[in-house]
Scaffold this active site. Structure first.
Site, short mmCIF file in Angstrom:
data_model
loop_
_atom_site.label_atom_id
_atom_site.label_comp_id
_atom_site.label_asym_id
_atom_site.label_seq_id
_atom_site.Cartn_x
_atom_site.Cartn_y
_atom_site.Cartn_z
N LYS A 26 0.85 -1.20 0.00
CA LYS A 26 0.00 0.00 0.00
C LYS A 26 0.89 1.25 0.00
CE LYS A 26 -1.88 2.96 2.67
NZ LYS A 26 -1.90 4.13 1.76
N CYS B 282 13.09 10.75 7.29
CA CYS B 282 12.99 10.39 8.70
C CYS B 282 14.35 10.51 9.39
CB CYS B 282 12.36 9.01 8.88
SG CYS B 282 12.78 7.88 7.59
N GLU C 89 9.33 16.24 15.45
CA GLU C 89 9.75 16.07 14.06
C GLU C 89 9.03 17.12 13.20
OE1 GLU C 89 8.65 12.35 12.14
OE2 GLU C 89 10.65 12.28 11.28
N GLU D 56 9.26 1.40 11.11
CA GLU D 56 10.32 2.39 10.90
C GLU D 56 9.61 3.74 10.97
OE1 GLU D 56 12.13 5.19 9.47
OE2 GLU D 56 12.38 4.19 7.53
P1 ADP Z 1 2.87 10.74 7.23
O1 ADP Z 1 2.63 11.50 8.49
O2 ADP Z 1 4.27 10.62 6.82
O3 ADP Z 1 1.93 11.05 6.11
P2 ADP Z 1 1.60 8.32 8.05
O4 ADP Z 1 2.24 7.54 9.11
O5 ADP Z 1 0.28 8.93 8.32
O6 ADP Z 1 2.70 9.29 7.61
O7 ADP Z 1 1.47 7.46 6.72
C1 ADP Z 1 2.40 6.49 6.31
C2 ADP Z 1 1.64 5.38 5.60
O8 ADP Z 1 0.73 4.81 6.53
C3 ADP Z 1 0.79 5.86 4.42
O9 ADP Z 1 0.79 4.86 3.41
C4 ADP Z 1 -0.59 5.98 5.04
O10 ADP Z 1 -1.64 5.86 4.11
C5 ADP Z 1 -0.58 4.81 5.99
N1 ADP Z 1 -1.54 4.92 7.10
C6 ADP Z 1 -2.03 6.04 7.69
N2 ADP Z 1 -2.90 5.73 8.67
C7 ADP Z 1 -2.98 4.37 8.72
C8 ADP Z 1 -3.70 3.41 9.51
N3 ADP Z 1 -4.54 3.80 10.46
N4 ADP Z 1 -3.49 2.11 9.29
C9 ADP Z 1 -2.65 1.70 8.33
N5 ADP Z 1 -1.95 2.53 7.54
C10 ADP Z 1 -2.10 3.85 7.72
#
Ligand code: ADP
Length: 490
Positions: free
Chosen positions: A183, A292, A393, A258
């Site tokens: 994903k 990161c 961050e 990570e």
């Molecule tokens: P950022 O703050 O860098 O956008 P996120 O941690 O929100 O990072 O997103 C990193 C990845 O995790 C993306 O692919 C996002 O769609 C996915 N993501 C966000 N929320 C969820 C969730 N509740 N469960 C699984 N994946 C998620």
């Protein structure tokens, strides 16, 4: 610009998912818009996979799992090598797509693609080298271990290095004999779809790599919750990582995380200051600080503070944001309006907390790109070590500069964070460099350099930067499980 670039990149595909080797619409027809961050103009639509689509992808991965796992390791290796060749053959197009989707400078996007190729080749080599042991147990017994794939891996990746982060998970997972549902992030879905198509054309069997595009709460969450996913490899923010871990815990599913960082970059007075200034500049401005591992806290020994700041200012003043498709550009826009607003609010918090603004501090205006998510390169000095600017961050081109008097204080400041992803040390004293490297709680420590990673060397976090290691031999443990087999000899 987006239109010309898009033509060069050659993609205006219908919004579909890649499941079981075929393109499919999302079952409820929902779509997401993706935009070019330098203009904020839409590039196109991708499908928003819902729970039934994720289930179809996991089903396809499960169906392909046994055959892929039992394929001769040498044949798996050969296929992964061909995937690397296919990525290499389409490198420029993939780099253009990455620029279009993320807004990173083309110069950096090309590096991402080269490292993606390296990652597939590195793990292609591992396929034939993963094996168990014979174990000298007590008694008339032949005991040995089998190192088996875990099964179906859910890989969730962020938007800052979309294809490279996907490769860090997909390549070792496949090399170990697993199948994958990938994903990509909602902001940057294009290259993951390309990868699946290229890999399939290169000989990867249908169902071995599936891609579900969509957002986190819908698509990501459905993948984490799916009962037939055997392991979740996640890269993203610390907050989302905690959510993923909680969801996975409900069904005892292993996770590797990570997560974020607030990495200290420590400059001692005896360092080569020119090299340290260049290193500090790259540490915070590479990918517009959206790394990161960004060296977002510069810790400098008081006696050389002014000299270092002067050199850093000189470099940063020359860093002008511009068209990411121009090979001379070193600073692109941030990925989204949301990130732009977040970074500007971190800058405001820094000013309110009394840090001294040396440079930047605002949105940037870039000729010809009025709608883009631009932020000026920003430097703050005299940052309170406990303020938000030193602790949270930012994920943007914003550097917090702090000073220290001696080695003990440098180590204490470096470790004064919830994170532990990376650190830099600049000194001419080798013994000190290695002494300090041991004291810092971070998964990666660079000495007299900053930023480079390699598929052969492990990468990952300590503390709230996560756990599990990607890359190198250490990555293999997460993607395999060990079975002990007992055979009575009497
Ligand atoms: P950022 O703050 O860098 O956008 P996120 O941690 O929100 O990072 O997103 C990193 C990845 O995790 C993306 O692919 C996002 O769609 C996915 N993501 C966000 N929320 C969820 C969730 N509740 N469960 C699984 N994946 C998620």
């Amino acid at each position: 610009m987006a239109t010309a670039a898009e033509a060069a990149a050659g993609r205006r595909a219908p919004p579909r998912l890649f499941i079981g080797g075929c393109w499919r619409d999302a079952s409820d027809g929902r779509v997401l818009l993706t935009e070019h961050p330098a203009t904020a103009e839409p590039i196109g639509e991708v499908a928003l996979a819902g729970t039934p689509d994720v289930a179809a992808a996991v089903g396809a991965a499960r169906e392909a799992a046994a055959r892929w796992a039992r394929l001769d390791a040498a044949d798996r290796s050969a296929i992964l090598w061909k995937v690397a060749d296919a990525v290499e053959a389409h490198a420029e197009r993939l780099a253009l797509l990455e620029v279009l989707d993320v807004g990173k400078p083309i110069r950096e996007a090309r590096i991402d693609i080269r490292e993606t190729v390296d990652t597939f080749r590195y793990f292609a080599g591992w396929s034939t080298k993963i094996h168990g042991d014979t174990v000298p147990v007590r008694g008339a017994v032949f005991n040995y271990t089998l190192r088996e794939p875990v099964g179906v891996v859910g890989a969730i990746v962020p938007w800052n290095f979309p294809l490279l982060q996907a490769a860090w998970k997909v390549a070792p997972a496949l090399a170990c004999g697993n199948t994958v549902v990938l994903k990509p992030a909602e902001q940057s879905p294009l290259t993951a779809l390309e990868l699946a198509e290229l890999a399939t054309a290169a000989g990867l069997p249908a169902g071995v790599l599936n891609v579900v595009t969509g957002d986190g709460p819908t698509t990501g969450a459905a993948l984490v919750r799916h009962g037939d996913v055997d392991a979740i490899a996640f890269t993203g923010s610390t907050e989302t990582g905690r959510v993923v871990m909680r969801e996975a815990a409900a069904r005892t599913c292993p996770v590797s995380l990570e997560l974020g960082g607030k990495s200290p970059n420590i400059v001692f007075a005896d360092a080569d200051l020119r090299a340290a200034a260049r290193g500090a500049y790259n540490a915070i401005f590479y990918n517009a600080g959206q790394c990161c591992t960004a060296g977002s806290r510069l810790l400098v020994q008081a006696s050389v503070r002014d000299a270092l700041i002067e050199q850093l200012l000189e470099r940063a003043r020359a860093l002008v944001p511009g068209d990411p498709f121009d090979a001379r550009t070193r600073l692109g826009p941030l990925v989204s309006g949301e990130q732009h607003a977040r970074v500007l609010s971190c800058i405001r918090a820094g000013v309110e907390d009394g840090a001294r603004l040396l440079l930047g501090g605002d949105a940037a205006a870039v000729d010809g790109f009025p709608g883009g998510h631009w932020v000026q390169p920003t430097l703050f000095a005299e940052v309170d070590p406990d303020s938000a600017l030193a602790q949270q961050e930012v994920f943007g081109p914003v550097l917090a500069i702090l000073t220290f008097e001696d080695e003990a204080e440098a180590i204490a400041l470096a470790n004064r964070t919830i994170y532990g992803l990376a650190a830099g040390i600049w000194t001419a004293d080798g013994a000190r460099a290695h002494r300090v490297a041991r004291e810092i709680r971070a998964g990666t420590v660079w000495i007299n350099m900053y930023n480079p990673l390699d598929p052969a060397s492990p990468f990952g976090g300590m503390k709230q930067s996560g756990f599990g290691r990607e890359l190198g031999a250490d990555a293999l443990g997460f993607y395999t499980q060990v079975k002990s087999v007992w055979y009575g000899l009497s």
